[in-house]
Design a protein around this motif. Structure first.
Motif, PDB file in Angstrom:
ATOM      1  N   MET A 373       0.824  -1.211   0.000  1.00  0.00           N
ATOM      2  CA  MET A 373       0.000   0.000   0.000  1.00  0.00           C
ATOM      3  C   MET A 373       0.857   1.259   0.000  1.00  0.00           C
ATOM      4  SD  MET A 373      -3.233   0.969   2.437  1.00  0.00           S
ATOM      5  CE  MET A 373      -2.290   1.496   3.846  1.00  0.00           C
ATOM      6  N   ASP A 374       1.953   1.264   0.760  1.00  0.00           N
ATOM      7  CA  ASP A 374       2.850   2.427   0.769  1.00  0.00           C
ATOM      8  C   ASP A 374       3.425   2.689  -0.619  1.00  0.00           C
ATOM      9  OD1 ASP A 374       2.385   2.764   3.429  1.00  0.00           O
ATOM     10  OD2 ASP A 374       4.189   1.704   4.095  1.00  0.00           O
ATOM     11  N   GLY A 375       3.772   1.588  -1.338  1.00  0.00           N
ATOM     12  CA  GLY A 375       4.287   1.750  -2.696  1.00  0.00           C
ATOM     13  C   GLY A 375       3.258   2.361  -3.632  1.00  0.00           C
ATOM     14  N   ARG A 380       0.834   7.068  -6.566  1.00  0.00           N
ATOM     15  CA  ARG A 380      -0.264   8.016  -6.769  1.00  0.00           C
ATOM     16  C   ARG A 380       0.181   9.452  -6.503  1.00  0.00           C
ATOM     17  NH1 ARG A 380      -5.869   7.349  -3.506  1.00  0.00           N
ATOM     18  NH2 ARG A 380      -4.550   8.103  -1.816  1.00  0.00           N
ATOM     19  N   LYS A 381       1.056   9.632  -5.521  1.00  0.00           N
ATOM     20  CA  LYS A 381       1.565  10.969  -5.230  1.00  0.00           C
ATOM     21  C   LYS A 381       2.391  11.505  -6.397  1.00  0.00           C
ATOM     22  CE  LYS A 381       4.006  13.527  -1.608  1.00  0.00           C
ATOM     23  NZ  LYS A 381       4.738  13.419  -0.324  1.00  0.00           N
ATOM     24  N   LYS A 382       3.201  10.630  -7.011  1.00  0.00           N
ATOM     25  CA  LYS A 382       3.996  11.048  -8.176  1.00  0.00           C
ATOM     26  C   LYS A 382       3.095  11.427  -9.344  1.00  0.00           C
ATOM     27  CE  LYS A 382       8.080   8.287  -6.994  1.00  0.00           C
ATOM     28  NZ  LYS A 382       8.903   7.107  -7.360  1.00  0.00           N
ATOM     29  N   ALA A 404      -7.243   4.198 -11.341  1.00  0.00           N
ATOM     30  CA  ALA A 404      -6.961   2.761 -11.239  1.00  0.00           C
ATOM     31  C   ALA A 404      -6.158   2.461  -9.967  1.00  0.00           C
ATOM     32  CB  ALA A 404      -6.210   2.291 -12.477  1.00  0.00           C
ATOM     33  N   LEU A 405      -5.172   3.316  -9.683  1.00  0.00           N
ATOM     34  CA  LEU A 405      -4.387   3.130  -8.454  1.00  0.00           C
ATOM     35  C   LEU A 405      -5.259   3.279  -7.211  1.00  0.00           C
ATOM     36  CD1 LEU A 405      -1.022   4.981  -9.200  1.00  0.00           C
ATOM     37  CD2 LEU A 405      -1.322   2.548  -8.770  1.00  0.00           C
ATOM     38  N   THR A 410      -7.902   1.011  -2.397  1.00  0.00           N
ATOM     39  CA  THR A 410      -9.129   0.738  -1.635  1.00  0.00           C
ATOM     40  C   THR A 410      -9.243  -0.739  -1.286  1.00  0.00           C
ATOM     41  OG1 THR A 410     -10.231   2.573  -2.780  1.00  0.00           O
ATOM     42  CG2 THR A 410     -11.632   0.970  -1.654  1.00  0.00           C
ATOM     43  N   GLU A 411      -8.961  -1.611  -2.260  1.00  0.00           N
ATOM     44  CA  GLU A 411      -9.024  -3.051  -2.001  1.00  0.00           C
ATOM     45  C   GLU A 411      -7.972  -3.486  -0.984  1.00  0.00           C
ATOM     46  OE1 GLU A 411     -11.318  -5.132  -3.059  1.00  0.00           O
ATOM     47  OE2 GLU A 411     -12.316  -3.461  -4.067  1.00  0.00           O
TER      48      GLU A 411
END
Length: 454
Positions: A373-375, A380-382, A404-405, A410-411
């Motif tokens: 999740m951190d990855g 998403r931040k990038k 999509a990310l 969420t999952e």
């Protein structure tokens, strides 16, 4: 109608400023609807910065592009760089009540009246949600005298009064009697996810009791038969189930569930003829059950009850009283157990899916999910940073990738929540087993002592 909030920022000044100036939330839709010539002209001009697209961002006593540096210089000038770095305020409006331009104008006026004489402020209007809302980032140190902004209750009240005055000036609705009670964030999120919370359980049972009652006494008796405990009078009337530790007031469940509103609903569902002829007193209290009724004292209890039951039977047959629609009434305790069973079922599916048999495997899976999740959050931040500098076509592609990310995150969050739920349940079971062992050991010792004594 505007809702106002304010809270301190102690972690990062640049973070809250960047959030307020987010291009995706403050971008002027008029720019996107401009003709092709204007867009090409804008794209060809390399001297323009991305801030020119942020039509709904305004700096008061500071420039938008260099707001963070200016606020930091003010802090260093007066030697107040620690503690609270800034204050973040929000002003949210009712959906479809005003235009983005009017929303931003109100926000700028509010900031000028509240902090414009002493503090540096960034005002931004976010358009990414159904409710238009303004964000304010206020420097904690005044550029005039170096005094820190004191976020006290009187100051928040002044902000709310100023916001209401501006809403009246722009002919917007105002909350005249705001409720002081706040709903917990956990309860709000649970209801948003559609989970069966304690409040939702209470509301459904109250609705069922209203539908099947013709008087307040019947209403309270119906809830008692379902296992509820009830106490208090009109303003403080409260209920609870046995497995909950605290009572919940009726009015806490919402305006429609106050005792007076419930009484009005029960009174309105009777026919007009019954309303006119009924001489039954309005009950503003919770009746206490009595073993001996007045008709028993007078000596005509059984005949009176038969006549009353016959009268009610004919009222139901004639449609004066609402008929039972045939719903199966489920006990609130059973509903709570069903909710727990659904939770346990999801956790069991998670354990079988990942073939987890031991506590160590569960902790390893938690770390694995957290790392994944951190990855994804970093990716998403990038993408968000790229979207700020991308053109219209590239921006749309990046937005799809970001969506999509977000679905993947969420999952993964659901799996992580299930993993922590399994861990908590396992630890609770271990504690219960330890308590049971201690009790058994004590019983065994007592039995041994008794045998020795004999």
């Amino acid at each position: 109608m505007a809702i106002t909030k304010i809270w301190p920022v102690k972690d990062s000044l640049n973070r809250v400023i960047e959030y307020a100036k987010n291009v995706d939330k403050t971008e002027n839709p008029d720019f996107l609807n401009a003709d092709l010539y204007q867009v090409l002209h804008y794209a060809a001009d390399e001297n323009k910065t991305r801030f020119e697209r942020q039509y709904y961002v305004t700096g008061i006593n500071c420039a938008v592009e260099t707001a963070g540096q200016q606020m930091q210089i003010t802090k260093e000038r007066f030697g107040k760089t620690g503690g609270t770095l800034a204050h973040h305020a929000c002003q949210s409006f009712k959906p479809d009540e005003l235009t983005p331009k009017a929303c931003h104008a109100i926000g700028v006026k509010l900031a000028q009246k509240m902090w414009g004489d002493k503090y540096e402020v960034i005002v931004s209007t976010h358009l990414n949600t159904n409710c238009l809302h303004n964000h304010f980032v206020i420097n904690s140190v005044s550029f005039i005298d170096g005094k820190k902004y004191n976020e006290r209750k009187a100051e928040y009240q002044r902000m709310r009064d100023t916001s209401d005055a501006l809403c009246r000036e722009y002919h917007l609705s105002v909350i005249e009697n705001p409720t002081k009670r706040k709903r917990s964030q956990g309860l709000y999120q649970a209801e948003k996810r559609g989970e069966l919370t304690r409040y939702a359980l209470y509301r459904s049972d109250i609705d069922e009791a209203i539908e099947r009652s013709m008087t307040m006494k019947e209403f309270y008796d119906y809830l008692r038969r379902k296992g509820y405990q009830i106490k208090g009078k009109v303003d403080s009337c409260a209920l609870k189930l046995p497995h909950y530790s605290r009572f919940t007031r009726f009015k806490t469940l919402g305006e429609a569930y106050s005792v007076l509103q419930i009484q009005d609903q029960i009174y309105r569902q009777r026919g007009p003829e019954v309303r006119e002829k009924s001489k039954e007193p309005i009950l503003f209290f919770v009746p206490t059950p009595k073993k001996l009724q007045i008709e028993d004292i007078l000596g005509f209890g059984e005949e009176y009850r038969k006549l009353r039951n016959l009268y009610r039977f004919f009222c139901y047959q004639l449609g004066i009283y609402p008929k039972n629609k045939g719903q199966v009434s489920m006990s609130p305790i059973i509903k709570e157990e069903v909710r727990r069973m659904e939770e346990i079922s999801q956790q069991t599916i998670f354990l079988c899916k990942h073939q987890i048999d031991t506590y160590e495997q569960l902790k390893e899976k938690q770390k694995e999910i957290q790392t994944e999740m951190d990855g994804l959050l970093n990716q998403r931040k990038k993408l968000t940073n790229k979207m700020r500098r991308a053109g219209p076509e590239e921006k749309e592609v990046l937005r799809q990738e970001k969506m999509a990310l977000t679905k993947q995150i969420t999952e993964i969050r659901k799996d992580l929540r299930l993993a922590f739920g399994v861990e908590k349940r396992s630890l609770d079971m271990m504690k219960s087993l330890e308590i049971t062992r201690e009790m058994l050991n004590k019983e065994m010792q007592k039995n041994k002592e008794k045998q020795r004594y004999r």
